[in-house]
Scaffold this active site. Structure first.
Site, PDB file in Angstrom:
ATOM      1  N   GLU A 213       0.845  -1.222   0.000  1.00  0.00           N
ATOM      2  CA  GLU A 213       0.000   0.000   0.000  1.00  0.00           C
ATOM      3  C   GLU A 213       0.871   1.258   0.000  1.00  0.00           C
ATOM      4  OE1 GLU A 213      -2.874  -0.035  -0.776  1.00  0.00           O
ATOM      5  OE2 GLU A 213      -3.367  -2.142  -0.406  1.00  0.00           O
TER       6      GLU A 213
HETATM    7  C1  FAD Z   1       2.984  -9.715   0.013  1.00  0.00           C
HETATM    8  C2  FAD Z   1       2.727  -8.599  -0.931  1.00  0.00           C
HETATM    9  C3  FAD Z   1       1.422  -8.293  -1.307  1.00  0.00           C
HETATM   10  C4  FAD Z   1       1.178  -7.283  -2.235  1.00  0.00           C
HETATM   11  N1  FAD Z   1      -0.093  -7.049  -2.666  1.00  0.00           N
HETATM   12  C5  FAD Z   1      -0.288  -6.224  -3.733  1.00  0.00           C
HETATM   13  C6  FAD Z   1      -1.565  -6.144  -4.378  1.00  0.00           C
HETATM   14  O1  FAD Z   1      -2.546  -6.760  -3.955  1.00  0.00           O
HETATM   15  N2  FAD Z   1      -1.677  -5.360  -5.472  1.00  0.00           N
HETATM   16  C7  FAD Z   1      -0.632  -4.661  -5.984  1.00  0.00           C
HETATM   17  O2  FAD Z   1      -0.813  -3.999  -6.982  1.00  0.00           O
HETATM   18  N3  FAD Z   1       0.578  -4.700  -5.385  1.00  0.00           N
HETATM   19  C8  FAD Z   1       0.781  -5.471  -4.296  1.00  0.00           C
HETATM   20  N4  FAD Z   1       2.014  -5.552  -3.698  1.00  0.00           N
HETATM   21  C9  FAD Z   1       3.094  -4.717  -4.223  1.00  0.00           C
HETATM   22  C10 FAD Z   1       3.504  -3.608  -3.251  1.00  0.00           C
HETATM   23  O3  FAD Z   1       2.512  -2.620  -3.164  1.00  0.00           O
HETATM   24  C11 FAD Z   1       4.863  -3.078  -3.775  1.00  0.00           C
HETATM   25  O4  FAD Z   1       5.823  -4.091  -3.519  1.00  0.00           O
HETATM   26  C12 FAD Z   1       5.252  -1.779  -3.087  1.00  0.00           C
HETATM   27  O5  FAD Z   1       4.403  -0.718  -3.472  1.00  0.00           O
HETATM   28  C13 FAD Z   1       6.703  -1.384  -3.432  1.00  0.00           C
HETATM   29  O6  FAD Z   1       6.967  -1.496  -4.788  1.00  0.00           O
HETATM   30  P1  FAD Z   1       8.258  -2.315  -5.284  1.00  0.00           P
HETATM   31  O7  FAD Z   1       8.229  -3.637  -4.602  1.00  0.00           O
HETATM   32  O8  FAD Z   1       8.304  -2.288  -6.742  1.00  0.00           O
HETATM   33  O9  FAD Z   1       9.468  -1.521  -4.684  1.00  0.00           O
HETATM   34  P2  FAD Z   1      10.229  -0.216  -5.367  1.00  0.00           P
HETATM   35  O10 FAD Z   1       9.174   0.683  -5.869  1.00  0.00           O
HETATM   36  O11 FAD Z   1      11.207  -0.796  -6.315  1.00  0.00           O
HETATM   37  O12 FAD Z   1      10.913   0.371  -4.116  1.00  0.00           O
HETATM   38  C14 FAD Z   1      12.147  -0.122  -3.565  1.00  0.00           C
HETATM   39  C15 FAD Z   1      12.632   0.832  -2.495  1.00  0.00           C
HETATM   40  O13 FAD Z   1      12.882   2.118  -3.061  1.00  0.00           O
HETATM   41  C16 FAD Z   1      12.132   3.118  -2.384  1.00  0.00           C
HETATM   42  N5  FAD Z   1      11.707   4.142  -3.333  1.00  0.00           N
HETATM   43  C17 FAD Z   1      11.134   3.976  -4.534  1.00  0.00           C
HETATM   44  N6  FAD Z   1      10.848   5.157  -5.096  1.00  0.00           N
HETATM   45  C18 FAD Z   1      11.230   6.097  -4.205  1.00  0.00           C
HETATM   46  C19 FAD Z   1      11.200   7.509  -4.185  1.00  0.00           C
HETATM   47  N7  FAD Z   1      10.652   8.215  -5.177  1.00  0.00           N
HETATM   48  N8  FAD Z   1      11.683   8.145  -3.106  1.00  0.00           N
HETATM   49  C20 FAD Z   1      12.207   7.457  -2.072  1.00  0.00           C
HETATM   50  N9  FAD Z   1      12.264   6.123  -2.042  1.00  0.00           N
HETATM   51  C21 FAD Z   1      11.780   5.450  -3.087  1.00  0.00           C
HETATM   52  C22 FAD Z   1      10.960   2.387  -1.761  1.00  0.00           C
HETATM   53  O14 FAD Z   1      10.434   3.086  -0.625  1.00  0.00           O
HETATM   54  C23 FAD Z   1      11.602   1.052  -1.381  1.00  0.00           C
HETATM   55  O15 FAD Z   1      12.242   1.164  -0.140  1.00  0.00           O
HETATM   56  C24 FAD Z   1       2.270  -6.531  -2.743  1.00  0.00           C
HETATM   57  C25 FAD Z   1       3.576  -6.825  -2.337  1.00  0.00           C
HETATM   58  C26 FAD Z   1       3.807  -7.847  -1.456  1.00  0.00           C
HETATM   59  C27 FAD Z   1       5.236  -8.173  -1.098  1.00  0.00           C
END
Ligand code: FAD
Length: 435
Positions: free
Chosen positions: A279
């Protein structure tokens, strides 16, 4: 909720799933989503996926994303469950916790979907659900912290190890229960203070939601809406960070037994961990709070919140016993307002100042909320104790926990204020190659 793709999670502007208009007003969607919670299961007749995708004429970035309803089974002529749609789970992720929830890779292969809302305005539509889900994730963490706390307290009263520093408390037993030790009390009181303030804050937030939706006065509705918008990232990130700490401390109270699966507490840590990530990561919540909710409106929402606390502080004038809470809370409110101004000025020179300050800033605002809640609870406790209501120590415990919170947890804010004042330079100075 199908947003995330392998190459984009936070930065949804990059998403690639396509939606081609079909002949009957529906659309055909193709692409791959990952990490979709409850993406596949047989607990309901049908699953209605809410999918973000791009129309052929979509502009680049977040302004070109549309929202579609894509059912697992297409409706038949009577609106019942008909043939299988082209949306399938590709696999189920193996993950650290929340094993009761199937987190799926979802493949869309010419899946039929129906546009929700206006074209290219899908992210705004999804945010209606995401804001409520962020509050829900805060509540999910509160529940985990509560159960971990209950078990840690029961264990600490039962587990016999060493004698109290004051001399034997239970001389007839081979040792005293570990709840006599100051450090075990530190852990238990931290959990207790976080859980009870979290419960108070989320109840207050729920009241704001009700008033934002149903209050007859339009000005009150707008005020509550603004307060809710300000505090949604705080409920999400502050409660989930605190719950992770509380569940982690519960493992520590259990000692080695906490690390052993049979006792059950290690599961709470694993389950609580995801709440800081999904989220919108807690880092993104902090940016939302400081960048979007505070600085972008010149501090207007923060001022509204300050007025709420200010009114409470003023109302305590006639109660000298409240001075121990009123003083530090007033000081923190003032310090937060001054700090916000300082960050705003610095951010005009260097945009990295916002990201450098945001996470500690959210913790400061979180403590402002919890400090206010604990002061309010202390006020009620004084009144109830004066009236000799309840003889079970409930209000005695409230007062003691409020004092613990102000003495031992709230001072974390002084460290964060100092760290924020140090600015972005110490974070940005190191060349990426040198990490
Ligand atoms: C168990 C689980 C359930 C999930 N359920 C859903 C679901 O139902 N539907 C769905 O759509 N998604 C879902 N997700 C996805 C989840 O919302 C994303 O994993 C999350 O939003 C982070 O995206 P990412 O993993 O691509 O990380 P990234 O976006 O690659 O981020 C990696 C790191 O970089 C940081 N970062 C990125 N951009 C910035 C910035 N501009 N400034 C500062 N820091 C930054 C982040 O805070 C993080 O620490 C789920 C994930 C998991 C693990």
């Amino acid at each position: 909720m199908c947003l995330t793709e392998a190459h984009c999670g936070t930065d949804l502007g990059m998403l690639r799933t396509r939606a081609e208009p079909g002949p009957d007003g529906s659309h055909l969607l193709s692409g791959t989503k990952i990490f979709i919670s409850a993406g596949e299961h047989d607990m309901a007749e049908n699953i209605l996926h809410l999918v973000l995708a791009r129309l052929p004429d979509a502009p680049e970035g977040t302004r070109g994303i549309s929202l579609f309803l894509v059912p697992k089974f297409l409706p038949d002529a009577d609106g019942g469950v008909g043939e299988r749609n082209g949306i399938q789970a590709g696999s189920i992720e193996h993950k650290m916790g929340i094993h009761g929830n199937a987190t799926c890779v979802i493949n869309l292969d010419q899946a039929r979907g129906w546009l929700i809302g206006e074209p290219h305005r899908g992210l705004q539509a999804m945010f209606v659900m995401m804001n409520s889900a962020r509050l829900g994730v805060g509540m999910q963490s509160l529940g985990l912290a509560e159960i971990a706390q209950q078990q840690a307290v029961a264990y600490a009263k039962d587990r016999l190890q060493s004698r109290s520093a004051q001399g034997a408390v239970q001389p007839g037993k081979p040792a005293d229960p570990i709840i006599v030790h100051a450090d075990v009390r530190r852990m238990l009181l931290t959990g207790k203070a976080y859980v009870e303030a979290g419960r108070a804050l989320t109840s207050w937030t729920a009241l704001m939601i009700d008033q934002a939706q149903h209050h007859p006065d339009v000005a009150v509705r707008a005020r509550c809406e603004a307060l809710m918008a300000l505090l949604t990232p705080v409920v999400k990130a502050f409660l989930t960070d605190n719950a992770f700490e509380t569940t982690n401390l519960a493992v520590q109270v259990f000692g080695g037994h906490g690390y052993i699966r049979e006792w059950g507490v290690e599961q709470y840590v694993r389950d609580a961990r995801i709440n800081m990530i999904y989220e919108g990561t807690n880092g993104i919540q902090a940016l939302d709070l400081l960048g979007r909710k505070v600085l972008s409106d010149g501090g207007a929402r923060l001022k509204l919140f300050g007025e709420e606390i200010g009114a409470f502080l003023q109302a305590q004038g006639g109660e000298p016993r409240m001075a121990e809470f009123v003083g530090p809370l007033a000081k923190l409110l003032e310090a937060t307002s001054a700090l916000t101004g300082e960050i705003g000025v610095r951010a005009r020179e260097n945009p990295d100042e916002v990201g450098a300050a945001s996470v500690p800033y959210l913790r400061i605002v979180g403590h402002l909320c919890f400090g206010w809640m604990w002061a309010r609870m202390a006020r009620v406790a004084f009144a109830k104790l004066d009236a000799e209501e309840r003889g079970d120590g409930f209000y005695v415990a409230k007062l003691a926990t409020a004092r613990f919170y102000f003495a031992k947890l709230m001072p974390e804010t002084a460290m964060h204020i100092r760290a924020i004042k140090a600015g972005a330079e110490p974070l940005m100075a190191l060349d990426a190659e040198l990490f």
